[in-house]
Write a protein that holds these residues in place. Sequence first.
Motif, PDB file in Angstrom:
ATOM      1  N   ALA A  77    -119.173  75.524 -38.806  1.00  0.00           N
ATOM      2  CA  ALA A  77    -120.290  74.541 -39.140  1.00  0.00           C
ATOM      3  C   ALA A  77    -120.339  73.635 -39.161  1.00  0.00           C
ATOM      4  N   GLU A  81    -127.336  72.824 -41.752  1.00  0.00           N
ATOM      5  CA  GLU A  81    -128.569  73.705 -40.584  1.00  0.00           C
ATOM      6  C   GLU A  81    -127.867  74.587 -39.882  1.00  0.00           C
ATOM      7  N   ASN A  82    -126.773  74.493 -39.623  1.00  0.00           N
ATOM      8  CA  ASN A  82    -126.118  75.221 -38.628  1.00  0.00           C
ATOM      9  C   ASN A  82    -125.027  76.272 -39.446  1.00  0.00           C
ATOM     10  N   GLU A  85    -128.246  78.680 -39.300  1.00  0.00           N
ATOM     11  CA  GLU A  85    -128.399  79.291 -38.881  1.00  0.00           C
ATOM     12  C   GLU A  85    -127.032  80.758 -39.010  1.00  0.00           C
ATOM     13  N   GLU A  88    -127.786  83.540 -40.998  1.00  0.00           N
ATOM     14  CA  GLU A  88    -129.104  84.154 -40.345  1.00  0.00           C
ATOM     15  C   GLU A  88    -128.002  85.534 -39.583  1.00  0.00           C
ATOM     16  N   GLU A  89    -127.183  84.709 -39.004  1.00  0.00           N
ATOM     17  CA  GLU A  89    -126.383  85.227 -38.076  1.00  0.00           C
ATOM     18  C   GLU A  89    -126.047  86.508 -37.638  1.00  0.00           C
TER      19      GLU A  89
END
Length: 176
Positions: A77, A81-82, A85, A88-89
Amino acid sequence: MIAIVNTDPNWGIGKSGALQVHISQDLQRFKAMTVGKVIIYGSKTMQTYPHGKPLPHRTNIILTRNPQPEMAGAYIADSLENLLEIVEELKTEHAYQDDDFIVVGGESIYNLLLPFCNECHVTRINQELPADSYFPNLDNDCKWKLIAQSDWLTDPKNNLKFCYLHYQKIIGENNV
């Protein structure tokens, strides 16, 4: 998220890119608490791992501003923000829960992600050691409360006493 850290009484966590001290019993506890979970750390922390590679039997996420080549056994990452993400993935694809995500260092990663953590497991050693990196002092942070402390244990190799502290974020703060 949960954070796990080993500190001295001044909340020191490392010196010159390495842990202040290795306590076998604590490293075994770290392994037991992280196997099968997702660990999040920076590239400098990864350099302290055996052979500088992601830890086995865990999903590894390396958060770094430095361009990194793809690495077997790890997600990379390049921003908060990455990272979120990817979190969440992983929750969606693998049914991980919030407490399956464990922040394990170093200093800048702890500072960035502690606001997203609901719990913190601290191994506290009883003596000050040389340090140039620190964990935030949870005892002075009104958002955190010490909820449990183990008895003091002795590490025979280093002749240090240590205990386990369990902090919890006070309800009502930002959570992921």
